[in-house]
Design a protein around this motif. Structure first.
Motif, PDB file in Angstrom:
ATOM      1  N   UNK A   1       0.810  -1.222   0.000  1.00  0.00           N
ATOM      2  CA  UNK A   1       0.000   0.000   0.000  1.00  0.00           C
ATOM      3  C   UNK A   1       0.843   1.272   0.000  1.00  0.00           C
ATOM      4  N   UNK A   2       2.124   1.139   0.358  1.00  0.00           N
ATOM      5  CA  UNK A   2       3.017   2.317   0.348  1.00  0.00           C
ATOM      6  C   UNK A   2       3.230   2.856  -1.068  1.00  0.00           C
ATOM      7  N   UNK A   3       2.934   2.024  -2.081  1.00  0.00           N
ATOM      8  CA  UNK A   3       3.061   2.398  -3.487  1.00  0.00           C
ATOM      9  C   UNK A   3       4.488   2.833  -3.858  1.00  0.00           C
ATOM     10  N   UNK A   4       5.469   2.273  -3.176  1.00  0.00           N
ATOM     11  CA  UNK A   4       6.894   2.431  -3.526  1.00  0.00           C
ATOM     12  C   UNK A   4       7.364   3.893  -3.495  1.00  0.00           C
TER      13      UNK A   4
ATOM     14  N   UNK B   1      14.276   7.745  -3.691  1.00  0.00           N
ATOM     15  CA  UNK B   1      15.393   8.200  -2.854  1.00  0.00           C
ATOM     16  C   UNK B   1      16.310   7.036  -2.484  1.00  0.00           C
ATOM     17  N   UNK B   2      15.727   5.842  -2.298  1.00  0.00           N
ATOM     18  CA  UNK B   2      16.516   4.645  -1.957  1.00  0.00           C
ATOM     19  C   UNK B   2      17.490   4.318  -3.088  1.00  0.00           C
TER      20      UNK B   2
ATOM     21  N   UNK C   1      21.616   4.312  -3.345  1.00  0.00           N
ATOM     22  CA  UNK C   1      22.379   3.150  -3.808  1.00  0.00           C
ATOM     23  C   UNK C   1      23.307   3.531  -4.957  1.00  0.00           C
ATOM     24  N   UNK C   2      22.815   4.353  -5.881  1.00  0.00           N
ATOM     25  CA  UNK C   2      23.619   4.826  -7.000  1.00  0.00           C
ATOM     26  C   UNK C   2      24.800   5.651  -6.487  1.00  0.00           C
TER      27      UNK C   2
END
Length: 275
Positions: A219-222, A227-228, A232-233
């Motif tokens: 339900x958080x819809x990603x 930002x995550x 990582x990048x």
């Protein structure tokens, strides 16, 4: 229900249809205590003595043990990724595929190289596998962790492969729910009923409150993923830039996942010694 809460399987079914183009209904999904167990159930339902399993190297170490636990008389055939760019060695793959090949395990985005398959690479892989009847287990746990603008592709989206593909995934990576131990498997093949029998006798079911937590994650819809992946990048670029100063160490750029794989061949160390 041993397969899991219907509401969660329904949400996963919707996700698979819309995002992965895998058309499965809730009854073709089993909720498992982690992706590791999803792989274990899949292998236990498929393997018989003498079967050969193609395992891509380097790999998540548990893959070996999962195969042998499922059937100690199965034979593991290793397929090394190319060292220059971590692509699949299609020439070697053609050589090791045979009538004895029961399963090939795929894991892209790849642990530990961060490699993602392009559309051209996936099409080439499908062309080779189309000549054999082996099962394809696709571990897609890192699908949302991709930061080089490459689109994640699921082999089970191709209807020509859907009935012999088992797609496994979970919530530990994208949603940082590692300790919650919740994953899932799906296939359009009727073997799903045998898998559920194995699951019933190994696990009974996944704890209900954990399944409800997974529903909240969906339900958080990603919203957090942009930002995550940006972080990582940033981390990946930092490693690459840092290693430019070394004459002994180097890496290939990572496309996704949580890892990058270091080349230590110019050092005098074997891998265990280096670690």
């Amino acid at each position: 229900d041993s397969k899991g809460l219907f509401e969660l399987r329904d949400k996963i079914s919707t996700k698979l249809r819309s995002e992965n183009k895998i058309s499965v209904n809730p009854d073709q999904i089993i909720i498992t205590p982690g992706v590791k167990m999803a792989l274990s159930i899949s292998l236990a339902s498929i393997l018989e003595p003498g079967d050969e399993v193609i395992n891509i190297l380097p790999c998540y170490p548990s893959f070996y043990q999962q195969i042998l636990i499922a059937n100690s008389y199965a034979k593991v055939i290793d397929l090394d990724l190319k060292k220059n760019d971590f692509s699949i060695d299609y020439i070697k793959l053609k050589k090791i595929l045979s009538k004895k090949t029961k399963v090939i395990i795929l894991n892209f985005p790849h642990n530990p190289t961060g490699k993602m398959l392009s559309l051209q690479e996936l099409e080439k892989l499908k062309k080779i596998l189309s000549k054999y009847k082996c099962w394809i287990i696709s571990d897609e746990i890192y699908e949302y962790l991709n930061f080089n603008k490459k689109k994640h592709l699921s082999i089970a989206a191709d209807e020509n492969f859907a009935s012999r593909c088992i797609t496994i995934n979970g919530f530990s990576k994208a949603y940082s729910m590692t300790g919650w131990r919740i994953g899932y498997l799906t296939t359009k093949n009727k073997i799903i009923n045998l898998m559920n029998k194995v699951h019933q006798n190994m696990n009974t079911n996944v704890a209900t409150f954990v399944q409800k937590a997974a529903m909240e994650a969906i339900n958080m819809k990603k919203k957090h993923l942009k930002s995550y992946n940006k972080q990582l990048k940033k981390n990946c670029d930092y490693i690459a830039e840092s290693l430019k100063e070394s004459s002994l160490l180097s890496i290939n750029p990572s496309d996704g996942g949580l890892f990058t794989f270091m080349n230590i061949s110019k050092t005098s160390y074997k891998s265990d010694e280096f670690c």
